[in-house]
Motif scaffolding. Structure first.
Motif, PDB file in Angstrom:
ATOM      1  N   LEU A   1      37.235  57.822   9.979  1.00 20.83           N
ATOM      2  CA  LEU A   1      38.424  57.277  10.631  1.00 20.83           C
ATOM      3  C   LEU A   1      38.187  57.104  12.127  1.00 20.83           C
ATOM      4  CD1 LEU A   1      41.218  59.226   8.717  1.00 20.83           C
ATOM      5  CD2 LEU A   1      40.334  56.921   8.287  1.00 20.83           C
ATOM      6  N   GLY A   2      37.336  57.950  12.699  1.00 19.31           N
ATOM      7  CA  GLY A   2      36.936  57.765  14.091  1.00 19.31           C
ATOM      8  C   GLY A   2      36.034  56.558  14.275  1.00 19.31           C
ATOM      9  N   VAL A   3      35.149  56.307  13.301  1.00 19.34           N
ATOM     10  CA  VAL A   3      34.301  55.105  13.343  1.00 19.34           C
ATOM     11  C   VAL A   3      35.176  53.854  13.312  1.00 19.34           C
ATOM     12  CG1 VAL A   3      32.551  53.796  12.088  1.00 19.34           C
ATOM     13  CG2 VAL A   3      32.305  56.279  12.337  1.00 19.34           C
ATOM     14  N   TYR A   4      36.273  53.900  12.565  1.00 22.54           N
ATOM     15  CA  TYR A   4      37.225  52.786  12.575  1.00 22.54           C
ATOM     16  C   TYR A   4      37.669  52.484  14.012  1.00 22.54           C
ATOM     17  CZ  TYR A   4      38.462  52.278   7.551  1.00 22.54           C
ATOM     18  OH  TYR A   4      38.475  52.006   6.210  1.00 22.54           O
TER      19      TYR A   4
ATOM     20  N   GLY B   1      35.009  46.391   7.011  1.00 19.72           N
ATOM     21  CA  GLY B   1      34.954  45.708   5.733  1.00 19.72           C
ATOM     22  C   GLY B   1      34.382  44.310   5.825  1.00 19.72           C
ATOM     23  N   ARG B   2      34.348  43.743   7.034  1.00 18.00           N
ATOM     24  CA  ARG B   2      33.790  42.399   7.226  1.00 18.00           C
ATOM     25  C   ARG B   2      32.643  42.429   8.243  1.00 18.00           C
ATOM     26  NH1 ARG B   2      38.283  37.752   7.553  1.00 18.00           N
ATOM     27  NH2 ARG B   2      36.332  36.569   7.305  1.00 18.00           N
TER      28      ARG B   2
ATOM     29  N   PRO C   1      41.334  48.695   6.888  1.00 16.48           N
ATOM     30  CA  PRO C   1      41.666  48.694   5.464  1.00 16.48           C
ATOM     31  C   PRO C   1      41.459  50.082   4.866  1.00 16.48           C
ATOM     32  CG  PRO C   1      39.456  47.867   5.766  1.00 16.48           C
ATOM     33  CD  PRO C   1      40.009  48.079   7.157  1.00 16.48           C
ATOM     34  N   PRO C   2      41.988  50.337   3.659  1.00 14.63           N
ATOM     35  CA  PRO C   2      41.773  51.635   3.025  1.00 14.63           C
ATOM     36  C   PRO C   2      40.279  51.951   2.899  1.00 14.63           C
ATOM     37  CG  PRO C   2      43.479  50.425   1.878  1.00 14.63           C
ATOM     38  CD  PRO C   2      42.879  49.462   2.856  1.00 14.63           C
TER      39      PRO C   2
ATOM     40  N   HIS D   1      33.732  61.555  -7.204  1.00 11.65           N
ATOM     41  CA  HIS D   1      33.909  60.231  -7.813  1.00 11.65           C
ATOM     42  C   HIS D   1      34.249  59.205  -6.736  1.00 11.65           C
ATOM     43  CE1 HIS D   1      38.131  61.693  -7.842  1.00 11.65           C
ATOM     44  NE2 HIS D   1      38.435  60.416  -7.692  1.00 11.65           N
ATOM     45  N   LEU D   2      33.681  58.029  -6.906  1.00 12.25           N
ATOM     46  CA  LEU D   2      33.853  56.958  -5.926  1.00 12.25           C
ATOM     47  C   LEU D   2      35.217  56.302  -6.077  1.00 12.25           C
ATOM     48  CD1 LEU D   2      32.624  55.054  -3.741  1.00 12.25           C
ATOM     49  CD2 LEU D   2      31.866  53.612  -5.652  1.00 12.25           C
ATOM     50  N   ILE D   3      35.927  56.155  -4.968  1.00  7.83           N
ATOM     51  CA  ILE D   3      37.147  55.350  -4.918  1.00  7.83           C
ATOM     52  C   ILE D   3      36.822  54.112  -4.090  1.00  7.83           C
ATOM     53  CG2 ILE D   3      39.570  55.240  -4.269  1.00  7.83           C
ATOM     54  CD1 ILE D   3      39.741  58.225  -4.516  1.00  7.83           C
ATOM     55  N   ALA D   4      36.671  52.986  -4.765  1.00  6.97           N
ATOM     56  CA  ALA D   4      36.284  51.738  -4.104  1.00  6.97           C
ATOM     57  C   ALA D   4      37.511  51.078  -3.495  1.00  6.97           C
ATOM     58  CB  ALA D   4      35.607  50.809  -5.106  1.00  6.97           C
ATOM     59  N   ARG D   5      37.460  50.864  -2.177  1.00 12.43           N
ATOM     60  CA  ARG D   5      38.585  50.250  -1.475  1.00 12.43           C
ATOM     61  C   ARG D   5      38.064  49.094  -0.617  1.00 12.43           C
ATOM     62  NH1 ARG D   5      40.566  56.104  -0.165  1.00 12.43           N
ATOM     63  NH2 ARG D   5      42.090  56.545  -1.822  1.00 12.43           N
ATOM     64  N   GLY D   6      38.693  48.887   0.530  1.00  7.64           N
ATOM     65  CA  GLY D   6      38.393  47.678   1.296  1.00  7.64           C
ATOM     66  C   GLY D   6      37.464  47.836   2.473  1.00  7.64           C
ATOM     67  N   SER D   7      36.868  49.018   2.679  1.00  2.00           N
ATOM     68  CA  SER D   7      36.095  49.229   3.900  1.00  2.00           C
ATOM     69  C   SER D   7      34.632  48.845   3.779  1.00  2.00           C
ATOM     70  CB  SER D   7      36.197  50.699   4.338  1.00  2.00           C
ATOM     71  OG  SER D   7      35.569  51.544   3.389  1.00  2.00           O
ATOM     72  N   ASP D   8      34.191  48.447   2.588  1.00  3.73           N
ATOM     73  CA  ASP D   8      32.797  48.043   2.465  1.00  3.73           C
ATOM     74  C   ASP D   8      32.698  46.680   1.784  1.00  3.73           C
ATOM     75  OD1 ASP D   8      33.702  49.231   0.057  1.00  3.73           O
ATOM     76  OD2 ASP D   8      31.646  49.530  -0.624  1.00  3.73           O
TER      77      ASP D   8
END
Length: 370
Positions: free
Chosen positions: A266-269, A280-281, A299-300, A338-345
């Protein structure tokens, strides 16, 4: 049925004598069955437990403590220091321990400490006062004075994590090293070749493990290890922002960053936003922990999540087993996140999105929020 001592007016309290007569077993067998001793068969323990439930048997904690010398309490000392790293997982973690303890008719005794030295002193006090029968130790260090103390005192304990010297240790841990490896492979599969790593505090045992996982991912993907792409010491958003900023200000910055902790991510954000980069982009980020704040970031955050409630319950059960003398070799376990795939990658910038390359085994994935 005659009334026993300790009855309350108008109510009869079921005793071990009643269970013994009902089942045709000795009081000693009933008592050992209720307390889960290994010398009593599983079928007998089950039979006694069912009868106790049916008849409404409830042990008197004070009498049991006097008779057995046990407090029937699990101990947990939380470091309430300034980094406050317990907070993200504490509620579910305590709930898991408490529920498992209640199932055994035990309680959870929680104390707080101001720093590492105070943790050790608090544990020593609880042992001296016979307040607990064993301890759950979270946030394990490579060299951990709490472990040294409890080994010396021969007091049962279970680690939430692992440690450098594993002699006399039982543990339940999550494979953070595998999560870091899988994060690198996922990013490489999206097309990234410069993948940074922001680690936590190297004094904690998870940090070298997760760094090893990151390096294993690079090796498996066929990517070189560039020491300039690695930073450590980030356990807060502020520290994550500083370490992430260092990576983003390199002459040839990474297009993706793997973080050992969600809080650092969250700090890298923030670091990316300060430089006009879109997560994410323009920059992909994957982290580890699955804290609630990760789901509400913009993004999440894609993260490897940990079921802290299940971990708490499992630690309690392992500690019960250790208190009752189970073999240490059966009390050491490591389970996957377990991986939760969201919008940051996503794919690196200036590339066309397309199907990801298959670079290795796909970890368990859950889309959306925890």
């Amino acid at each position: 049925m005659a009334l026993s001592k300790g009855q309350s007016k108008g109510r009869y309290r079921v005793t071990i004598n009643d269970l013994s007569r009902e089942l045709g077993l000795t009081k000693g067998t009933v008592s050992r069955a209720l307390n889960g001793y290994d010398d009593i068969s599983e079928s007998t323990r089950t039979r006694v437990a069912r009868a106790a439930e049916r008849m409404g048997y409830r042990p008197l904690a004070q009498a049991q403590a006097i008779r057995t010398g046990m407090a029937r309490a699990l101990g947990l000392v939380l470091n309430a220091g300034p980094d406050n790293t317990h907070k993200p997982f504490l509620t579910d973690f305590l709930d898991g321990i408490s529920r498992a303890a209640s199932e055994e008719g035990w309680s959870l005794s929680i104390a707080t400490a101001l720093d590492e030295q105070d943790e050790v002193a608090t544990i020593a006090r609880l042992v001296a006062e016979h307040k607990v029968d064993g301890f759950i130790l979270p946030r394990t260090r490579v060299s951990d004075p709490r472990i040294d103390l409890l080994r010396d005192l021969e007091v049962p304990f279970v680690l939430y994590g692992r440690t450098g010297d594993t002699g006399g240790c039982a543990w339940h841990d999550i494979s953070g090293e595998d999560a870091m490896r899988d994060a690198v492979l996922r990013l490489h599969g999206l097309g990234h070749v410069r993948i940074g790593f922001v680690n936590g505090d190297s004094g904690f045992n998870y940090a070298p493990l997760r760094r090893d996982g990151y390096l294993a991912g690079l090796a498996e993907a066929g990517l070189p290890h560039d020491p300039d792409l690695v930073r450590s010491g980030a356990i807060t958003p502020q520290q994550g922002m500083a370490r992430g900023g260092e990576l983003l200000d390199l002459p040839n910055p990474p297009t993706a960053i793997v973080c050992a902790l969600d809080r650092a991510a969250l700090g890298v954000y923030r670091a990316a936003e300060a430089r006009g980069l879109r997560i994410g982009r323009d920059l992909s980020v994957i982290a580890y922990d699955g804290i609630p704040e990760a789901a509400t970031a913009t993004p999440p955050l894609t993260t490897f999540a940990v079921d802290t409630r299940a971990a708490g319950a499992r630690l309690a059960k392992l500690l019960f087993a250790r208190i009752r003398g189970a073999d240490l070799n059966h009390l050491r376990e490591v389970v996957p996140a377990h991986l939760i795939a969201r919008g940051s990658d996503g794919p690196p910038p200036n590339t066309e999105p397309g199907p990801a390359r298959n670079t290795g085994p796909t970890p368990p994935t859950q889309k959306g929020e925890t």
